[in-house]
Design an enzyme around this catalytic site. Structure first.
Site, PDB file in Angstrom:
ATOM      1  N   ARG A 268      -3.997   8.015   4.678  1.00  0.00           N
ATOM      2  CA  ARG A 268      -3.853   6.802   5.482  1.00  0.00           C
ATOM      3  C   ARG A 268      -4.182   6.965   6.958  1.00  0.00           C
ATOM      4  NH1 ARG A 268      -3.805   3.095   1.411  1.00  0.00           N
ATOM      5  NH2 ARG A 268      -2.215   3.599  -0.151  1.00  0.00           N
TER       6      ARG A 268
ATOM      7  N   ARG B  65       5.868  17.472   1.891  1.00  0.00           N
ATOM      8  CA  ARG B  65       4.568  17.509   1.202  1.00  0.00           C
ATOM      9  C   ARG B  65       4.028  16.090   1.011  1.00  0.00           C
ATOM     10  NH1 ARG B  65       3.134  20.221  -4.717  1.00  0.00           N
ATOM     11  NH2 ARG B  65       0.946  19.611  -4.738  1.00  0.00           N
TER      12      ARG B  65
ATOM     13  N   HIS C 294       2.539   5.221  -3.136  1.00  0.00           N
ATOM     14  CA  HIS C 294       2.823   6.655  -3.092  1.00  0.00           C
ATOM     15  C   HIS C 294       4.116   6.900  -3.860  1.00  0.00           C
ATOM     16  CE1 HIS C 294      -0.412   7.556  -0.235  1.00  0.00           C
ATOM     17  NE2 HIS C 294      -0.125   6.382   0.289  1.00  0.00           N
ATOM     18  N   ARG C 295       3.994   7.425  -5.060  1.00  0.00           N
ATOM     19  CA  ARG C 295       5.098   7.414  -6.014  1.00  0.00           C
ATOM     20  C   ARG C 295       6.186   8.441  -5.712  1.00  0.00           C
ATOM     21  NH1 ARG C 295       0.315   6.381  -8.274  1.00  0.00           N
ATOM     22  NH2 ARG C 295       0.090   4.526  -9.577  1.00  0.00           N
TER      23      ARG C 295
ATOM     24  N   GLN D 209       0.821  -1.211   0.000  1.00  0.00           N
ATOM     25  CA  GLN D 209       0.000   0.000   0.000  1.00  0.00           C
ATOM     26  C   GLN D 209       0.854   1.258   0.000  1.00  0.00           C
ATOM     27  OE1 GLN D 209      -3.687  -0.027   2.603  1.00  0.00           O
ATOM     28  NE2 GLN D 209      -2.689  -1.870   3.381  1.00  0.00           N
ATOM     29  N   ILE D 210       1.847   1.300   0.865  1.00  0.00           N
ATOM     30  CA  ILE D 210       2.614   2.538   1.014  1.00  0.00           C
ATOM     31  C   ILE D 210       3.495   2.795  -0.205  1.00  0.00           C
ATOM     32  CG2 ILE D 210       4.696   1.679   2.180  1.00  0.00           C
ATOM     33  CD1 ILE D 210       4.230   4.075   4.163  1.00  0.00           C
TER      34      ILE D 210
ATOM     35  N   ARG E 152      10.331 -18.322  -1.500  1.00  0.00           N
ATOM     36  CA  ARG E 152       9.522 -17.259  -0.876  1.00  0.00           C
ATOM     37  C   ARG E 152       8.108 -17.193  -1.429  1.00  0.00           C
ATOM     38  NH1 ARG E 152      11.791 -11.710  -3.858  1.00  0.00           N
ATOM     39  NH2 ARG E 152      11.831 -12.580  -5.966  1.00  0.00           N
TER      40      ARG E 152
ATOM     41  N   SER F 187      14.714  -7.765   1.532  1.00  0.00           N
ATOM     42  CA  SER F 187      14.485  -8.655   0.401  1.00  0.00           C
ATOM     43  C   SER F 187      14.227 -10.084   0.853  1.00  0.00           C
ATOM     44  CB  SER F 187      15.694  -8.627  -0.539  1.00  0.00           C
ATOM     45  OG  SER F 187      15.574  -9.602  -1.554  1.00  0.00           O
TER      46      SER F 187
ATOM     47  N   ARG G  62      14.389 -12.276  -1.396  1.00  0.00           N
ATOM     48  CA  ARG G  62      15.232 -12.982  -2.364  1.00  0.00           C
ATOM     49  C   ARG G  62      16.615 -13.262  -1.792  1.00  0.00           C
ATOM     50  NH1 ARG G  62      17.134 -10.754  -8.352  1.00  0.00           N
ATOM     51  NH2 ARG G  62      17.877 -12.772  -9.156  1.00  0.00           N
TER      52      ARG G  62
END
Length: 331
Positions: free
Chosen positions: A290, A281, A183-184, A179-180, A263, A192, A194
């Site tokens: 959120r 901002r 926010h791009r 979800q977080i 995984r 990880s 991996r």
């Protein structure tokens, strides 16, 4: 907690998954005992609220030094992100170059009243017994409060992009991570699955339990939970059994398969830690989206802790946000 160094310490605050004996009832039907749903689940009182396991720390700040303005007392305004915001806002309307002006000249046209003095005192920028501001340092602080308060009133959010914060977020599920990361306007580094082998990690540390099976009357966007204590216990045991089984499968698979493939059997309840850097901002925008009641509980906990961290870093912004937000500051 604010940490000035770039070195960060992992902060696991305890188990998310309750210990559970593996003797389970394979009957998925509702308990036939008519008194069962009215019983008090004493186990619930002993469980930790999963929200309390979430940890968010502001671990770094990136702020311009404003070395071009000669009379800024750096020892007094060191690390002052809100001075940067105020100067940037003032520069939008200032007729001359900031580089060729003194701090006194830049702020000379800014006036303030008792409301701004009170707010400056409330957040600790000036002594709370001041009635007349006659010290230059306190005068600048009150003018800074006035400028930031005006930015809020005018919905002028662009200048808040000049201050950046770095947060260390620990002990959240990959549900919240997904979800977080939508926010791009933020940069992320995430633990990880991996490269990390979790075979030796206990299941109690690896998974987050849904709050709805731990906290009575848990609220979601669908409304209050109507599960009885008996149902909560039954579903909690079913959830715990499920994630423990996936952990056992992972341990078996990772013996022969690379972690990047093993995984794939792990659920999204798997916990993760991450580092996130973003502008003030963007922080306000995340809290807008959120911190509301219909946000998922875990990311709401992250957002609320970000606001608490903001109180020390940008106290005026945090105080005004608590007064006007959420939804008041969406860019």
């Amino acid at each position: 907690m604010r940490v000035n160094q770039s070195v960060m310490t992992l902060n696991r605050s305890g188990s998310n998954i309750p210990e559970l004996s593996m003797t389970t009832n394979t009957n998925d039907n509702t308990d036939t005992d008519t008194d069962a749903d009215t019983d008090t689940d004493t186990d619930t009182d002993e469980l930790q609220d999963p929200e309390e396991s979430v940890s968010v720390d502001l671990v770094g700040r990136t702020i311009p030094t404003w070395s071009v303005i000669d009379d800024i007392p750096s020892e007094e305004f060191q690390d002052d992100a809100e001075l940067t915001i105020a100067l940037a806002a003032r520069g939008d309307y200032y007729p001359s170059s900031l580089e060729e002006s003194s701090l006194e000249e830049i702020f000379s046209g800014v006036s303030y009243d008792d409301r701004h003095i009170d707010l400056a005192a409330d957040v600790g920028l000036i002594p709370d017994d001041i009635t007349i501001v006659d010290e230059p340092y306190y005068d600048i602080q009150c003018k800074k409060v006035k400028l930031i308060e005006r930015l809020f009133r005018r919905n002028h959010w662009g200048v808040f992009e000049h201050a950046f914060g770095t947060f260390f977020i620990d002990n959240v599920s990959r549900v919240t991570m997904a979800q977080i990361r939508t926010h791009r306007h933020a940069s992320f580094d995430v633990q990880s699955q991996r490269y990390v082998d979790f075979a030796d990690t206990d299941a109690s540390e690896l998974f987050t339990t849904p709050r709805s099976v731990v906290v009575p009357d848990h609220f979601t966007r669908e409304g209050d939970s109507d599960m009885t204590p008996t149902e909560m216990k039954r579903f909690r045991e079913k959830f715990t059994e499920s994630v423990q089984r996936s952990k056992q499968d992972y341990n078996e698979l990772v013996e022969s398969m690379p972690p990047e493939d093993a995984r794939m059997c792990l659920p999204t309840a798997a916990t993760v830690h991450m580092t996130m850097s973003l502008s003030l901002r963007s922080i306000l925008h995340i809290m807008d989206m959120r911190s509301t009641a219909d946000a998922q509980w875990e990311i709401r906990a992250v957002s609320n802790q970000m606001l608490e961290e903001l109180h020390e870093w940008c106290p005026v912004t945090a105080a005004l946000y608590k007064k006007h937000g959420p939804f008041a500051c969406s860019p």
